[in-house]
Write an enzyme that holds these catalytic residues in place. Structure first.
Site, short mmCIF file in Angstrom:
data_model
loop_
_atom_site.label_atom_id
_atom_site.label_comp_id
_atom_site.label_asym_id
_atom_site.label_seq_id
_atom_site.Cartn_x
_atom_site.Cartn_y
_atom_site.Cartn_z
N GLU A 93 43.62 47.42 41.29
CA GLU A 93 43.61 46.02 41.42
C GLU A 93 43.04 45.22 40.31
O GLU A 93 43.82 44.09 40.34
CB GLU A 93 42.46 46.02 42.68
CG GLU A 93 42.34 44.50 43.09
CD GLU A 93 41.41 44.36 44.31
OE1 GLU A 93 41.06 43.18 44.54
OE2 GLU A 93 41.22 45.36 45.06
N ALA A 146 40.62 58.36 43.98
CA ALA A 146 41.43 57.30 44.90
C ALA A 146 40.57 56.15 44.79
O ALA A 146 41.06 55.14 44.71
CB ALA A 146 42.05 57.75 46.14
N GLY A 165 40.48 54.76 41.32
CA GLY A 165 41.77 54.37 41.17
C GLY A 165 42.19 53.00 41.71
O GLY A 165 43.20 52.27 41.29
N ASP A 166 41.73 52.76 42.93
CA ASP A 166 42.05 51.62 43.65
C ASP A 166 41.56 50.51 42.86
O ASP A 166 42.12 49.44 42.79
CB ASP A 166 41.29 51.73 45.01
CG ASP A 166 41.41 50.51 46.03
OD1 ASP A 166 42.73 50.14 46.02
OD2 ASP A 166 40.49 50.04 46.46
N GLY A 167 40.29 50.68 42.61
CA GLY A 167 39.74 49.65 41.55
C GLY A 167 40.52 49.21 40.29
O GLY A 167 40.58 48.03 39.92
#
Length: 135
Positions: free
Chosen positions: A31, A23, A26-28
């Protein structure tokens, strides 16, 4: 030297990674995709870009948009999402409910999983569906 833009991590290695690690990555990934999408859609001023980015990457927005791609997920992708969603968060942001935050974490884990496998076509297809783009 590792090419971090073209990864192909073995499945066994992926299965040993934590859902929160997926996660986080995946957040990066999500974004960066949102930022590129915004720039390509005419948001030019820095303040506008930041505010718009935050609107798309915030947990409530991710959770709301997830419903657009849920029916498109393979069984393995759905399993990765569920594993990420079911990870107990240490804290929940004030602007999101626990359910929204967990759904966003699942989505981010999925994006991290796909990125580590170098599945950029699949990432692009899911991102396009999240953003309501025609393919």
């Amino acid at each position: 030297m590792i090419d971090y833009f073209h990864l192909d991590v073995p499945r066994e290695t992926l299965l040993n990674l934590s859902s929160l690690g997926l996660a986080h990555l995946g957040d990066g990934v999500f974004e960066v995709m949102v930022r590129a999408w915004l720039v390509l859609h005419g948001k030019a001023r820095a303040g506008d870009l930041h505010r718009a980015t935050v609107q798309y990457v915030a947990a409530p927005a991710q959770a709301e948009r997830f419903g657009r791609i849920q029916p498109l997920l393979s069984e393995e992708e759905a399993d990765v999402f569920r594993r990420g969603r079911n990870t107990a968060p240490h804290s929940v942001p004030k602007a999101a409910s626990r359910a929204q935050y967990q759904t966003a974490t699942g989505l981010e884990a999925l994006f991290g999983w796909l990125y580590l496998q170098g599945k950029t076509e699949r990432l692009n297809a899911l991102f396009a569906a999240l953003m309501n783009e025609e393919e």
